[in-house]
Motif scaffolding. Structure first.
Motif, short mmCIF file in Angstrom:
data_model
loop_
_atom_site.label_atom_id
_atom_site.label_comp_id
_atom_site.label_asym_id
_atom_site.label_seq_id
_atom_site.Cartn_x
_atom_site.Cartn_y
_atom_site.Cartn_z
N LEU A 235 0.87 -1.18 0.00
CA LEU A 235 0.00 0.00 0.00
C LEU A 235 0.90 1.23 0.00
CD1 LEU A 235 -2.82 -0.86 2.57
CD2 LEU A 235 -2.93 -0.96 0.08
N VAL A 236 0.50 2.25 -0.71
CA VAL A 236 1.30 3.47 -0.78
C VAL A 236 0.51 4.61 -0.14
CG1 VAL A 236 2.56 5.06 -2.29
CG2 VAL A 236 2.27 2.67 -2.96
N PHE A 237 1.10 5.20 0.90
CA PHE A 237 0.48 6.35 1.56
C PHE A 237 1.23 7.61 1.15
CE2 PHE A 237 -0.02 2.64 4.28
CZ PHE A 237 -1.39 2.61 4.44
N PRO A 238 0.54 8.55 0.54
CA PRO A 238 1.26 9.73 0.05
C PRO A 238 1.49 10.76 1.15
CG PRO A 238 -1.06 9.88 -0.50
CD PRO A 238 -0.89 8.58 0.23
N TRP A 239 2.53 11.55 0.96
CA TRP A 239 2.78 12.70 1.84
C TRP A 239 2.68 13.96 0.99
CZ3 TRP A 239 8.36 14.01 3.93
CH2 TRP A 239 8.31 15.24 4.59
N PHE A 240 1.58 14.66 1.15
CA PHE A 240 1.41 15.93 0.47
C PHE A 240 1.69 17.03 1.49
CE2 PHE A 240 -1.53 13.15 -1.94
CZ PHE A 240 -0.95 13.28 -3.19
N GLY A 241 2.49 18.00 1.10
CA GLY A 241 2.79 19.05 2.08
C GLY A 241 3.28 20.32 1.43
N GLY A 242 3.59 21.28 2.28
CA GLY A 242 4.09 22.57 1.81
C GLY A 242 2.95 23.45 1.33
N PRO A 243 3.27 24.71 1.07
CA PRO A 243 2.22 25.66 0.68
C PRO A 243 1.51 25.22 -0.61
CG PRO A 243 4.33 26.77 1.06
CD PRO A 243 4.61 25.32 1.12
N THR A 716 9.88 20.19 8.37
CA THR A 716 8.67 19.47 7.99
C THR A 716 8.48 19.44 6.48
OG1 THR A 716 7.85 21.21 9.37
CG2 THR A 716 6.48 19.27 9.15
N THR A 717 9.15 20.33 5.86
CA THR A 717 8.96 20.43 4.43
C THR A 717 9.46 19.20 3.71
OG1 THR A 717 11.12 21.35 4.26
CG2 THR A 717 9.31 22.88 4.53
N GLY A 718 10.35 18.45 4.35
CA GLY A 718 10.94 17.31 3.69
C GLY A 718 11.94 17.75 2.63
#
Ligand SMILES: Nc1ncnc2c1ncn2[C@@H]1O[C@H](COP(=O)(O)OP(=O)(O)OP(=O)(O)O)[C@@H](O)[C@H]1O
Length: 719
Positions: A235-243, A716-718
């Protein structure tokens, strides 16, 4: 020519060859040189720290900020420790409005033009560390950075600064390449995985059965953007982030069904877990939501959201830590329910995390037979809303009745194995006597001078650390490089001097351990040490602190006072720390001088009886001075508050690997588990690849399954 510089309150003498050194670029590279030489902790960010006569002040307008990631696992107190009162006073003195939040103070962002500010209070200052994060621009930095920026704004009479104002460490070519490679990998995985709704229904059902999530609906999976990576059935869980809410990373989860009907999960993240800061589910949280369920796993968040409709996010590294850099994202919630899992470890973690989040808004779901993890509760058809409603407030009074304690007592009786603590993999005899390593306890360890105390305790701590116990070393006697060398040798179980081609292989794996070092050496003041420990507990959720050794805190105290009284005071302080922070403290104390051939006893510990009274465990490294067997050591447990069992067992030292844990004359034979047809692996120990494999491994280095969490150092921005 020599010039005197005042950097962060420290006067430095600099030899300057270039008479134009006051030019911005020179200063910036000069500062970077100072940082690399560890003369200062980081480049000064702004004018107030660089006082060149006539130079005014300095801002590196053209530099972009990029922290050098994972520099060192060292823990240092901020140059000037601050309190929330200091922060408030300073902010008030600048006439800045602020909102007093749970873990942070909120102020208007100084990196966005006032007319463009989306949210009026989008800059968050951590109340404990002063570290700040602007959620609009993702600029972050230390309390000193923020102060410097504010000073500049005032001097310049500006109402905002460019987000690029702060100096950063430039990325090395390798770091840049690594980051780009990771980004490509994220894109590759994401684009070659498919939404579960696009998978034929019977196949999707099979996947759900495999992951034991039969009741999680396709709609929920779609809502959270969960996909399937077919090549590995993950399973792939995405990480969406940033402005811009862009794709920052992915977590791959694979499931393995065991004989006992239980499923075990394997995780891998890109970027690697030390830079993976995804609060999974965050993009679905509404700005106006005031209630949140915090879980320890992505699947749990799916279950909570589907069953209750409540906003829910999952911690990126489960119960092992709650990085403070994530706290600003949780500030908007008036009520946070922590439902981290079904075992004692989750329960303990929820109590610790709630302190960081602010006790008064937190309530905790106590794990138990009727309250398993959310995903299990959903599978069992339980009412998740009711479980969340029945959660108990985290804030507790100092006087409690048995009524409040009875559930705790029941939990302990129900989970005796877990209550006994983390078991050692390398020391079965320690498990037999002590039963395990428990939080909040104080262990006192002694042994004759030079008998191998540091070496032994290093392996004992390493064993726990390899199982995810977040560990902090305070080594005052030997420096951190030497200590890390001992630990690395013990980790690799071989003399790396003779196998230098394997160094990178082992160092890469070692780097993944949740291991930190205090940077003290020599005599230290007890208050500074305790403050640093407290700081590390907050930042890295430390579970085990090792102090080597107590005598190094004695010298700084007022020795006109009775020496024993000083020692008692220090031991009392460590005891209090262990209890208050639920952190295990192992304290090495020198014994008093005994006659050479006599064995040590509890009473041989230097000082009064306070050490053994306060300690939960007393361990003695016995050294038998026999002509026939000169190097023979044994480990004696003379006190064990948990269940009273005491005892002694022999230790055989292996000089090449500096370990004590090898099988003793066939007594503790370890099972050999083949990992490849032509390879063998001793249980609990990895085998380094052959020379050719090392190159391959380096190339593929990114992210195979990583069980051990890693420190929090990057934004946190990665980025
Ligand atoms: N059982 C052993 N037999 C022989 N040598 C050992 C043994 N254990 C440790 N050593 C070696 O002895 C040296 C001293 O060990 P270590 O520093 O761990 O002792 P210590 O008790 O912590 O010393 P101190 O009393 O100075 O704090 C090291 O070089 C170590 O490799």
């Amino acid at each position: 020519m020599w010039r005197r510089l005042l950097l962060r309150g420290t006067t430095c003498l600099l030899q300057v060859e270039d008479p134009n050194f006051l030019h911005q670029r020179h200063i910036s590279s000069l500062c970077l040189r100072l940082v690399t030489q560890r003369l200062i902790h980081r480049p000064p960010a702004a004018p107030s720290v660089l006082r060149f006569p006539g130079a005014g002040y300095f801002l590196a307008n053209n530099e972009t900020r990029a922290y050098k990631k994972d520099t060192k696992s060292t823990v240092e107190l901020p140059v000037c420790p601050i309190t929330v009162t200091d922060i408030k006073q300073y902010i008030r003195s600048k006439d800045i409005p602020f909102h007093d939040g749970y873990s942070c103070l909120h102020i208007p962002s100084i990196f966005v033009e006032s007319s463009a500010r989306k949210d009026s209070f989008s800059l968050f200052i951590d109340k404990t560390t002063g570290q700040f994060l602007c959620k609009d621009t993702l600029v972050e930095g230390s309390w000193e950075d923020l102060q410097d920026c504010l000073e500049v704004m005032q001097k310049e009479e500006q109402d905002f600064l460019s987000p690029h104002v702060l100096l950063g460490y430039p990325e090395s070519v390798e770091e840049q390449e690594e980051r780009e490679r990771e980004l490509r990998e994220v894109q590759r995985i994401w684009s070659s995985s498919v939404p579960l709704t696009d998978v034929p229904e019977d196949e999707a059902q099979l996947i759900k059965t495999m992951f034991q999530i039969p009741k999680v609906s396709n709609a929920t999976l779609k809502k959270f953007g969960v996909r399937l990576f077919k090549p590995t059935k993950s399973l792939v869980f995405p990480w969406f982030g940033g402005p811009d809410s862009s794709l920052k990373g992915v977590k791959l989860l694979s499931a393995q069904n065991t004989d006992t009907d239980k499923v075990t999960y394997n995780e891998a993240t890109v970027p690697k877990c030390s830079s993976y800061y995804n609060l999974f589910g965050l993009p679905l949280v509404n700005r106006m939501d005031s209630e949140l369920v915090l879980t320890g796993h992505e699947l749990d968040t799916l279950a909570v959201s589907q069953a209750t409709g409540l906003p829910s996010v999952a911690l990126p590294r489960g119960v092992s830590c709650l990085p403070p850099i994530l706290l600003p994202y949780l500030e908007q919630f008036k009520r946070v329910t922590l439902w981290l899992g079904e075992d004692i470890r989750s329960w303990e973690a929820s109590k610790i995390f709630s302190r960081k989040l602010g006790l008064r808004r937190c309530s905790l779901v106590r794990p138990g037979e009727y309250q398993p993890s959310p995903v299990e509760a959903l599978a069992q058809g339980k009412n998740l809303s009711r479980i969340i409603k029945a959660s108990i407030p985290a804030a507790h009074k100092s006087i409690v009745s048995f009524k409040q304690l009875r559930e705790d007592v029941y939990g302990e009786l129900l989970n005796t194995e877990q209550v006994a603590g983390v078991k050692w993999m390398r020391f079965p005899e320690l498990n037999r006597i002590l039963k395990g390593h428990r939080k909040g306890e104080l262990t006192v360890f002694t042994g004759p001078t030079g008998s191998g105390k540091t070496t032994f305790i290093s392996e004992v701590a390493l064993d726990l650390c390899m199982q995810g116990v977040n560990t902090l070393w305070g080594s005052f006697e030997i420096n951190n490089v030497r200590l890390a060398k001992i630990m690395l040798t013990q980790f690799a179980m071989q003399r790396l001097e003779e196998n230098l081609e394997q160094y990178d292989f082992w160092a890469d794996k070692f780097e993944e351990l949740p291991l930190y070092f205090m940077t003290f050496h020599g005599q230290q003041n007890i208050k500074t040490v305790l403050d640093t420990m407290q700081h590390a507990v907050y930042l890295y959720d430390i579970n085990h602190v090792i102090i080597d050794n107590l005598q190094f805190m004695m010298g700084q105290e007022n020795l006109t006072v009775d020496k024993f009284a000083v020692q008692d005071h220090i031991i009392g302080a460590f005891r209090k720390f262990a209890t208050n922070t639920s952190c295990h403290v192992t304290l090495i104390i020198h014994p008093r001088k005994e006659e050479d051939d006599r064995e040590l006893q509890t009473a041989s510990i230097f000082g009064s009886a306070k050490a053994s009274q306060e300690a939960d465990n007393v361990l003695i490294l016995q050294e038998k001075k026999l002509v026939t067997c000169p190097g023979r050591r044994s480990l004696q447990v003379t006190k064990n508050r948990f269940d009273g069992d005491v005892g002694i067992f022999p230790l055989d030292f292996i000089k090449t690997s500096l370990t004590f844990s090898a099988p003793i004359k066939g007594k503790h034979k370890l099972r050999k588990v083949p990992i490849k047809p032509d390879d063998e692996e001793v249980e609990g120990h990895e085998v380094a690849p052959k020379k050719d494999d090392i190159k391959k491994d380096k190339a593929e280095k990114s992210n195979k399954t990583k069980k051990t969490p890693r420190p929090v150092k990057s934004p946190t921005t990665g980025k």
